[in-house]
Enzyme design. Sequence first.
Site, PDB file in Angstrom:
ATOM      1  N   GLY A   1      -8.441  -7.399  29.651  1.00  0.00           N
ATOM      2  CA  GLY A   1      -7.826  -7.666  28.352  1.00  0.00           C
ATOM      3  C   GLY A   1      -6.331  -7.415  28.433  1.00  0.00           C
ATOM      4  N   GLY A   2      -5.764  -7.074  27.282  1.00  0.00           N
ATOM      5  CA  GLY A   2      -4.322  -6.847  27.219  1.00  0.00           C
ATOM      6  C   GLY A   2      -3.872  -5.730  28.138  1.00  0.00           C
TER       7      GLY A   2
ATOM      8  N   GLY B   1      18.636 -28.343  51.232  1.00  0.00           N
ATOM      9  CA  GLY B   1      18.850 -27.348  50.184  1.00  0.00           C
ATOM     10  C   GLY B   1      18.334 -25.986  50.614  1.00  0.00           C
ATOM     11  CB  ALA B   2      15.465 -24.967  52.699  1.00  0.00           C
TER      12      ALA B   2
END
Length: 508
Positions: free
Chosen positions: A169-170, A404-405
């Site tokens: 859960g939370g 770009g790498a």
Amino acid sequence: MKDILQELEDRRRVARQGGGERRVAAQHAKGKLSARERIELLLDEGSFEEFDMFVAHRSSDFGMEKDRPPGDGVVTGWGTVNGRLIYVFSQDFTVFGGSLSETHAQKICKIMDMALQNGAPVIGMNDSGGARIQEGVNSLAGYAEVFQRNIMASGVVPQISLIMGPCAGGAVYSPAMTDFIFMVKDSSYMFVTGPDVVKTVTNEVVTAEELGGASTHTKKSSVADGAYENDVEALAETRRLIDFLPLSNRERAPVRPFFDNPLRVEPSLDTLIPDNPHQPYDMKELILKLADEGDFFEIQAAFAGNIVIGFIRIEGQSVGVVANQPMVLAGCLDIDSSRKAARFVRFCDAFEIPILTLVDVPGFLPGTSQEYGGVIKHGAKLLFAYGEATVPKVTVITRKAYGGAYDVMASKHLRGDFNYAWPTAEIAVMGAKGATEIIYRGKTAEEIAERATEYEARFATPFVAAERGFIDEVIMPQSTRRRISRAFASLRGKKLSNPWKKHDNIPL
Ligand code: HXC
């Protein structure tokens, strides 16, 4: 007087019993240690000082006023790991299933506040059925108080979560906001909604282990940073990690004694790169050969294997390593590897741990799944993380650094301090074949092959970049440890800051 002393002893004995022998035995039968046994193993022997041993819940609904065990399902306090201050909380599953009440939360918040004030890490051992069902909104409020402190402590003191039982859960969102999550195989799980709800809503049938066990979170979701065989191993490895980290962002990481010559030459590295550029090699071999005593603490080893991250020491000083791994997907960058490395770079920068980047990257992974998945935004995370980092940054390009790498992987242009390349480095916009096919579109295959050889000779080397000063020096592979030791030593006085801002807007 004697009676009063006796009363204290009696009260302490009751508190230490937790949920009683039967429940402790049930805990052991599941292969789990008790909350106190875990603290004993995590901290230096005899160093634990407890807070709030007698705190009890204040709930009176559902007959709860008749059952008020001292400690309220969590053991909190402080102690030392190899002599250094650490704050801890350890949820006690034997008391109301370790569920979180208003007072249970207050105990956790108290040690988090102390940790933040005094500049020391917080280690949380999670083993809990979630919100104390009898307390309703008081319990939810308690969680939110803990969450707020996780956020305030982020980047100020290291926070580590050990998941040693249920975390559902939370409740998962507190560990999720800490720096590292370690799970125990077969006895821990984390999910936002459990198998029953999943079945009702989506009709999927799945076990708790499949949905949120250690394997799922270390291999598929990357929520967790490591999985260990049992509680003992998880606690021992957490001690090992703590030794690499500073106590807070006000201090430097500890300098440990070392017995390995920083100037050590490693001739075997001269033949690490295979003659065939398409053949992979194991980047971890390089990491181990560069590290003091070959000691490497790897993070997220089972996820996005095309990038390797973790801590080593050079001359006894902690260094964060980010390295492309040619053995997996040729070492390319993709969504998962970018996210994995970006968070690690930001952790290192937040805690002043210098970064060593080892580069062999053919580029970003092409494909619709990558583009639809937002590789642009995820790749930008790593670019952003490197660009904003002000810690010492030393980069070694061993082989490929394409497109770009090349820019992303701690290049000179992103304020790299030392950018070295091995003679085997290939630094170019793209591979020779692809490049010539574009430039010489329409030419015959033979012509293109000829031009590709030309292109390779001109660009698939470190020397064009070195001519421009984008590479500071082309170095012999065997001398890499000496070069990077000296580089980091020269950067100990580095001072660099970014323009004032409230905070940045990293592409999330
Ligand atoms: C109060 C709880 C409890 C809870 C367990 N117990 N969870 N008490 N509040 N949330 C108690 C049980 O009554 C039992 O008490 C003891 O702990 C051990 O539980 P068992 O069920 O016997 O253990 P086990 O079979 O191992 O199962 C563990 C479990 C299960 C899977 C965690 O107990 C369970 O499903 N609990 C409820 C989980 C849940 O729904 N929590 C709320 C989630 S919502 P005795 O006296 O018999 O020993 C939530 C929201 C948080 O957490 C939101 C934050 C923003």
